[in-house]
Design an enzyme around this catalytic site. Structure first.
Site, short mmCIF file in Angstrom:
data_model
loop_
_atom_site.label_atom_id
_atom_site.label_comp_id
_atom_site.label_asym_id
_atom_site.label_seq_id
_atom_site.Cartn_x
_atom_site.Cartn_y
_atom_site.Cartn_z
N GLU A 142 43.84 37.79 39.50
CA GLU A 142 42.72 38.33 40.14
C GLU A 142 43.33 39.63 40.71
OE1 GLU A 142 41.26 35.66 43.34
OE2 GLU A 142 39.96 34.86 41.97
N GLU A 313 38.38 29.56 36.94
CA GLU A 313 38.43 28.87 38.23
C GLU A 313 36.95 28.53 38.71
OE1 GLU A 313 40.69 30.78 41.28
OE2 GLU A 313 42.32 31.27 39.84
#
Ligand code: GAL
Length: 635
Positions: A142, A313
Site C-alpha cells: 500500500e 485484502e
C-alpha cells in the site's frame, strides 16, 4: 476466481503452520500472501539473512497445495536500518521526521534506502523466484498508506530540484510557467527552489502541482526498481502491488503500467465510515457498505493495469481503523466476493487468516478468531468457494460506459478547491453511481485510454486537458458528457487564453465567464436541476439544454458533446445519463435503492446492498438483504 488469505507465519508458532495450511485448503482457499512485513525476521541484523523459517513456511504451504504471493518487505524497514541512516525517514508537511514504531517510515526519494530495497528484493527474488509454489510477487505494501506519498525531506528537496531542471531546463522557464513574478517569488537557480510546505500562506498552486507530479513519479520509479529486479530473477511470476480505496496521492495509472496484475484492498464498511457519505447513507448501509464502493474500485483498478486485477485484502469482519467498526450483515462477505467475480477479479483474498492477539491490529477480525476457532466469515467463505465452483469461470464483457478518471485532476481540485465541497473523488463517484443505478456497466479509464469501443463517455472533470485529448474525443460519435471545471487550467496551473473550457471549446463552443462555489444547503429544494456546490456562468450562442429558473442554463450541447456548467445534483445527472443512453440506444433499468447489477459475458449478477428485501425483474423476485441472484444469459 481463486480465493485466498493474507497469512503471517512469523506471527505464529511453527507447529501451527501445517494445520493452518490444511484448514485454508479445507475452507476452499488456494492462494496465500506472505512476507510483506517480515524484514526484521528475514534479515535480523545487517547482512545476516535468516531464510530457514521462510523456507519452511513456504514448504509447508506448498505441501498443502497452496499457491503463494510473496511480498518485498520494504514497507517496514527494521530498526537497525533506520538507525544506520536516520535521514531515510519521510518528513511531514510541518517539517517533523516520521518516527520508527509503526510502518511506512521511509522517504521514496532517499537514495540509500532505495539501494537497501533493491538489495532485499534481489535477495528474495534470487532465493524464491523459481520456487514452484511462488506464483506472484507483491512490491511493498500500500504505497502512500498513512499519508506517506509526500515527504518534505532533504532527499525529496534534492530530487525535486533535479526533476524541475529536467522539466523546465532553465529557471526562467520555470518562473514564467509558474507566474513567480506574483509576490516576488522568482528564483535565480533551481537550487533555490524548496518544497512548497512551511510557507506563510498558501504556496503557488503551480509549485504544489509540480511537487505532486514529482512525488508521484518518485512512487513510480521506486516501484519500478523492484519490478525490474523481480522480473530479472523471477521471469515467469506475476508482479502486483496492492492499491488502497479512495486514494489519489499518486498516479495509479502510471504505477499500474509496470505491473502484471493490479490488486486492491477492499474494506467497504471502513470506507463508508471514513469518507464523505451522509449520515443517512452511513446508517442505511452500516453493515453492507454503500453499494458502489467496492464496484467503483474494481472498475478503477481493472483500468490501471492491462485489465488483470484482484482483491488481495478483503474485509472479513469488523476492522480496527475506522471511527466506528461494525460487523457485516451475514451474507455480505459472500456478496462482496461475488461482486468482485462479476467485475473480472482473478482472486479475492481475505485479510487476514487469523486475528492477531497482539500489537496494533488486535481488534481486526480475521477468518479465524485469535483462539483459532472459526470466526463468523469462515462458513461464508466455504459457501462462497462452492458458489464460485458452480458458476464456473466468468469473462468480462465490453462495458458500454467509460468514465475518464484522472489523478492529476484530483490534485488540481485538491490544491485549489475554491469551495470546500468540490472534491474530485466524490464527483467521480457520484457520476459512477448515477450510471450504475441505471444498471449500466462501467469501465473507469485513464485519460489516455482508447475510447472507441464505448457508447457513452463521462468526464466528471478534467481541468488540464492532455495533448491529443480533444482530437480523440472529436473523433467519437457517441454521447460525451464533460463536468464543471473541465479545461479550466493549463499544464502549469494557469487560466487558459480565452478562458475555460480552453481546448474544449473546439468540442463545445462556450466560454465560462465566472464561477462560484456555494455552501451546503443553498440550493433551491424545489428545483431538481439547480446545481449544488458549484456554478458557472456561460457565454455562448448555444441554446441551453437544461435551464433551471433564473439561470442562463446548466447544460450545453453541441453535436454529441455536452458540458454541465455546475456540480450536477443527482436528479440532473440521472436525467442526463438516461438521455445519453437513449441516444446511444442502450437499455437502462431504474434500479430500486440498494440494488445493483453487473453483467459478465455469460451471466447477470444482481446484488442487494439494502438492509431490506428488494424486488427485481418482471416477476418481482424477492432478493433478501445481503443476498444476490445470478441469472444465466437466456434464462
Ligand atoms: C491495510 C493494510 C494491512 C492491514 C489492513 C487492516 O491497509 O495493507 O496491512 O493493516 O489494512 O485493515
Amino acid at each position: 476466481m481463486k480465493l485466498g488469505c493474507c497469512y503471517f507465519p512469523e506471527h505464529w508458532p511453527e507447529d501451527m503452520w501445517a494445520d493452518d495450511a490444511r484448514r485454508m485448503r479445507e475452507m476452499g482457499l488456494r492462494l496465500v500472501r506472505i512476507g510483506e512485513f517480515a524484514w526484521s525476521r528475514i534479515e535480523p541484523e545487517p547482512g545476516r539473512y535468516d531464510w530457514s523459517w521462510l523456507d519452511r513456511a513456504i514448504e509447508t504451504l506448498h505441501a498443502a497445495g497452496l499457491e503463494i504471493m510473496l511480498c518485498t518487505p520494504t514497507a517496514t524497514p527494521p530498526k537497525w536500518l533506520v538507525d544506520r541512516m536516520p535521514d531515510m525517514v519521510a518528513v511531514d508537511a510541518d517539517g517533523r521526521p516520521r518516527g520508527f514504531g509503526s510502518r511506512r517510515h521511509y522517504c521514496f526519494s532517499h537514495i540509500g534506502y532505495r539501494a537497501e530495497c533493491r538489495r532485499i528484493a534481489a535477495a528474495l527474488a534470487k532465493r524464491y523466484g523459481k520456487h514452484p509454489a511462488v506464483v506472484s510477487w507483491q512490491t511493498d505494501n500500500e504505497y502512500g498508506c498513512h499519508d506517506t506519498v509526500l515527504s518534505f525531506s532533504q532527499s525529496a528537496a534534492t530530487g525535486f530540484r533535479r526533476w524541475l531542471s529536467a522539466r523546465y531546463e532553465t529557471v526562467d522557464a520555470l518562473n514564467t510557467a509558474w507566474g513567480n513574478v506574483f509576490w516576488s517569488m522568482e528564483y535565480r537557480s533551481f537550487d533555490e527552489v524548496d518544497p512548497p510546505n512551511l510557507t506563510v500562506t498558501e504556496a503557488n498552486p503551480a509549485h504544489w502541482l509540480d511537487y505532486r507530479r514529482f512525488a508521484s513519479d518518485e512512487v513510480v520509479s521506486f516501484n519500478r526498481e523492484q519490478v525490474d529486479i523481480l522480473r530479472e530473477h523471477s521471469p515467469r511470476q506475476d508482479v502486483s502491488h496492492n492499491f488502497m480505496g479512495f486514494f489519489t496521492e499518486f498516479d495509479h495509472h502510471d504505477v499500474g503500467r509496470d505491473l502484471d496484475v493490479a490488486t486492491w484492498d477492499s474494506y467497504p464498511l471502513g470506507f463508508l465510515e471514513q469518507f464523505w457519505f451522509s449520515d443517512k447513507e452511513k446508517q442505511a448501509y452500516l453493515r453492507q457498505g454503500h453499494p458502489d464502493i467496492a464496484a467503483f474500485h474494481h472498475d478503477l483498478y481493472r483500468g490501471c493495469s492491462s485489465g488483470r486485477w484482484g482483491i488481495i485484502e478483503q474485509q472479513p469482519g469488523p476492522v480496527n481503523w475506522a471511527r466506528f467498526n461494525p460487523a457485516p450483515l451475514p451474507g455480505m462477505v459472500k456478496l462482496w466476493t461475488l461482486e468482485a467475480m462479476a467485475h473480472g477479479a482473478e482472486f479475492t483474498s481475505y485479510f487476514r487468516w487469523r486475528q492477531a492477539p497482539f500489537a496494533q491490529e488486535q481488534m481486526h477480525a480475521g477468518l479465524l478468531r485469535p483462539d483459532s476457532a472459526d470466526a463468523e466469515a469462515a462458513d461464508e467463505v466455504r459457501e462462497t468457494a462452492q458458489v464460485i465452483e458452480e458458476l464456473g469461470p466468468q469473462k468480462t464483457r465490453q462495458a458500454p460506459v467509460a468514465l475518464v478518471f484522472s489523478y492529476e485532476a484530483a490534485w488540481v481540485c485538491g490544491i485549489q478547491p475554491q469551495g470546500q465541497s468540490f472534491r474530485y473523488l466524490e464527483l467521480a463517484y457520484e457520476w459512477y453511481s448515477a450510471a450504475r443505478k441505471l444498471g449500466l456497466d462501467i469501465d473507469i479509464v485513464s485519460p489516455d485510454a482508447d475510447l472507441t469501443a464505448y457508447q457513452i463517455v463521462l468526464v466528471p472533470t478534467l481541468p488540464i486537458i492532455p495533448d491529443g485529448f480533444t482530437e480523440k474525443l472529436a473523433a467519437l460519435t457517441c454521447p460525451v458528457l464533460f463536468g464543471p471545471r473541465s479545461g479550466s487550467k493549463t499544464d502549469s496551473f494557469c487560466i487558459p487564453d480565452g478562458l475555460a473550457p480552453g481546448k474544449l471549446r473546439d468540442l463545445v463552443p462556450i466560454t465560462v465567464t465566472r464561477v462560484e462555489s456555494l455552501r451546503d444547503g443553498v440550493t433551491d429544494p424545489e428545483n431538481k436541476f439547480d446545481p449544488p456546490r458549484w456554478r458557472e456562468d456561460i457565454a455562448t450562442g448555444l441554446e441551453p439544454e437544461f435551464a433551471p429558473e433564473d439561470t442562463a442554463g446548466v447544460v450545453f450541447k453541441h453535436g454529441t458533446t455536452r458540458y454541465v456548467a455546475g456540480w450536477p445534483g443527482r436528479e440532473l445527472l440521472r436525467r442526463l445519463i438516461e438521455r445519453m443512453a437513449d441516444e446511444a440506444d442502450i437499455a437502462i433499468t431504474n434500479l430500486p435503492e440498494g440494488l445493483r447489477i453487473r453483467r459478465t459475458a455469460t451471466h447477470t449478477f444482481v446484488f442487494n446492498y439494502s438492509a431490506n428485501p428488494c424486488l427485481f425483474g418482471p416477476e418481482d423476485e424477492v432478493i433478501s438483504p445481503a443476498q444476490f441472484l445470478v441469472i444465466a444469459d437466456g434464462a
